[in-house]
Motif scaffolding. Structure first.
Motif, PDB file in Angstrom:
ATOM      1  N   GLY A  41     -10.430   1.594  -1.234  1.00  0.00           N
ATOM      2  CA  GLY A  41     -10.092   0.180  -1.039  1.00  0.00           C
ATOM      3  C   GLY A  41      -9.674  -0.582   0.009  1.00  0.00           C
ATOM      4  N   ALA A  42      -8.806   0.487   0.042  1.00  0.00           N
ATOM      5  CA  ALA A  42      -7.334  -0.642   1.491  1.00  0.00           C
ATOM      6  C   ALA A  42      -8.410  -0.513   2.840  1.00  0.00           C
ATOM      7  N   VAL A  82      -2.846   5.729   1.106  1.00  0.00           N
ATOM      8  CA  VAL A  82      -3.304   5.078   1.346  1.00  0.00           C
ATOM      9  C   VAL A  82      -5.738   5.381   1.016  1.00  0.00           C
ATOM     10  N   GLN A  83      -5.798   4.453  -0.036  1.00  0.00           N
ATOM     11  CA  GLN A  83      -6.835   4.804  -0.381  1.00  0.00           C
ATOM     12  C   GLN A  83      -8.200   4.407   0.175  1.00  0.00           C
ATOM     13  N   GLN A 116      -7.180   0.853  -6.029  1.00  0.00           N
ATOM     14  CA  GLN A 116      -6.628   2.449  -6.072  1.00  0.00           C
ATOM     15  C   GLN A 116      -6.483   1.756  -4.437  1.00  0.00           C
ATOM     16  N   THR A 117      -5.368   0.808  -3.858  1.00  0.00           N
ATOM     17  CA  THR A 117      -5.064   1.067  -3.133  1.00  0.00           C
ATOM     18  C   THR A 117      -3.374   0.742  -2.591  1.00  0.00           C
ATOM     19  N   GLY A 118      -3.196   1.727  -1.109  1.00  0.00           N
ATOM     20  CA  GLY A 118      -1.441   1.870  -1.269  1.00  0.00           C
ATOM     21  C   GLY A 118       0.168   1.676  -1.442  1.00  0.00           C
TER      22      GLY A 118
END
Lengths: 73, 318
Positions: A57-58, A54-55, B310-312
């Motif tokens: 941005g999430a 999970v980056q 860039q997520t999840g």
């Protein structure tokens, strides 16, 4: 006179050494906790485990979600 | 005081809907007018395009037995888009699958479905002829044919509703219409950045497979994770025009980004009955779209270059 120049040069040498040491040993900026990616282990519907990254941005809020349309009952 | 998102939620087209506009502190009246216009346009589209309303223009056309029928301009335009999508998808999206869908058991509004065994539609064939007369607002179907605009109709209605908001508020900074996950969006967000659209991960309810960052366009998701019916909920509504039955290969869900929501829906429907290799080939042949293909197992597959934050991302099976 020679003694004065010796003192001046010594002081300059010391300051230069300190400057070089300070430059080469700068503290490395560590990422803030908010910016660090997290790795999570989640279990899928099929029972298999998956690694999910999970980056940062999430964390941000979203304006809407897309999915297969549900049914209003 | 800064801009904020003014939102209205409502039920229409058999699902949960929302419209939202970016509004300043003195825009409350204009925002209400825009949101009202969106809701009214969705209702007008439903009256024209629903197959579950016996009085709708589509129901009259389906019941006309091959005769020319005067219909609302919305239905003519939606049919034109659907026919173009049938051509663009090589027939994997086909609005004339309705007889096969009804035979499979999806013969009434989903919340009223009763459990019964699936049948095959006798004499049905894909690619039935649909003729349009855009000048006089008429349409005609090949005798025995019937049309379902369920998915593409939602995308079309979302685009129309967004246009209605812009017409009601010509200086509208930005807005979004969400019809059960089919989205049309345009303009500025309150944060003045891109619209952030979460892609729900059907394998992990409550989590996202990614977040899309978009300035404008349409987004649609099609899948077999919901709207299941029949014995043991073994059937789903995605008919493969090649067989006339609920498709066997294909992902759990697929999300498509396109310049327009109706276009996104048609391609999502086509990709939702495609195995990964065919889906990759489909996306490669359609440079205007991108997608996130979520298989039953394994990693989500980006098709084209979906504008993902860039997520999840699921990296790999542990």
């Amino acid at each position: 006179m020679q003694r004065i120049w010796t003192v001046v040069l010594s002081v300059w040498a010391m300051l230069a050494t300190v400057a070089v040491l300070a430059w080469t040993h700068r503290p490395v900026a560590s990422p803030s906790p908010a910016a660090a990616a997290q790795t999570l282990v989640v279990k899928g519907a099929n029972g298999k485990q998956q690694l999910v990254v999970v980056q940062p941005g999430a964390v941000g809020a979203t304006h809407a979600t897309t999915s297969t349309s549900g049914v209003v009952r | 005081m800064s801009a904020r998102l003014e939102r209205a939620t409502f039920c229409a087209v058999g699902t949960s809907c929302a419209a939202a506009v970016t509004a300043g502190p003195h825009d409350a009246r204009r925002a209400r007018a825009a949101l009202g216009a969106a809701q009214a346009e969705v209702a007008a589209c439903e009256r024209a395009l629903s197959r579950f309303d016996a009085a709708s223009d589509l129901s009259r056309l389906n019941a006309a037995g091959g005769a020319w029928t005067a219909v609302d301009g919305r239905l003519v335009e939606a049919l034109r888009l659907a026919l173009r999508a049938r051509e663009d998808t090589g027939g994997r999206f086909d609005p004339t699958v309705l007889p096969a869908l009804v035979a499979a058991g999806y013969d009434r509004s989903f919340e009223q479905l009763a459990e019964r065994p699936a049948r095959r539609a006798a004499g049905w064939h894909a690619g039935a002829a649909v003729e349009l007369d855009e000048s006089s607002g008429g349409a005609r179907l090949e005798p025995g044919a019937a049309v379902d605009l369920g998915g593409i109709g939602k995308g079309y209605a979302a685009s129309r509703a967004l246009a209605a908001m812009r017409e009601a508020w010509p200086m509208l900074p930005g807005g979004l219409v969400d019809l059960g996950g089919d989205l049309a969006l345009w303009g500025e967000t309150p944060e003045q950045g891109p619209w952030r659209i979460a892609v729900a991960d059907p394998r992990h309810p409550g989590t996202n497979a990614g977040v899309l960052l978009l300035r404008s366009g349409g987004v649609a998701t099609s899948g077999r994770d919901v709207r299941r019916f029949g014995p043991g909920r073994s059937l789903h509504h995605l008919i493969d025009p090649a067989t006339g039955e609920p498709a066997r290969p294909g992902p759990l869900a697929v999300t498509v980004v396109a310049p327009d929501a109706a276009e996104a829906e048609a391609h999502a429907t086509a990709l939702a009955i495609s195995p990964p290799a065919a889906a990759l080939a489909h996306a490669a042949a359609q440079p205007g779209i991108s997608a996130l293909y979520i298989p039953h197992d394994g990693d989500a597959i980006p098709l084209g270059s979906p504008p993902l934050a860039q997520t999840g991302f699921v990296l790999r099976a542990a």
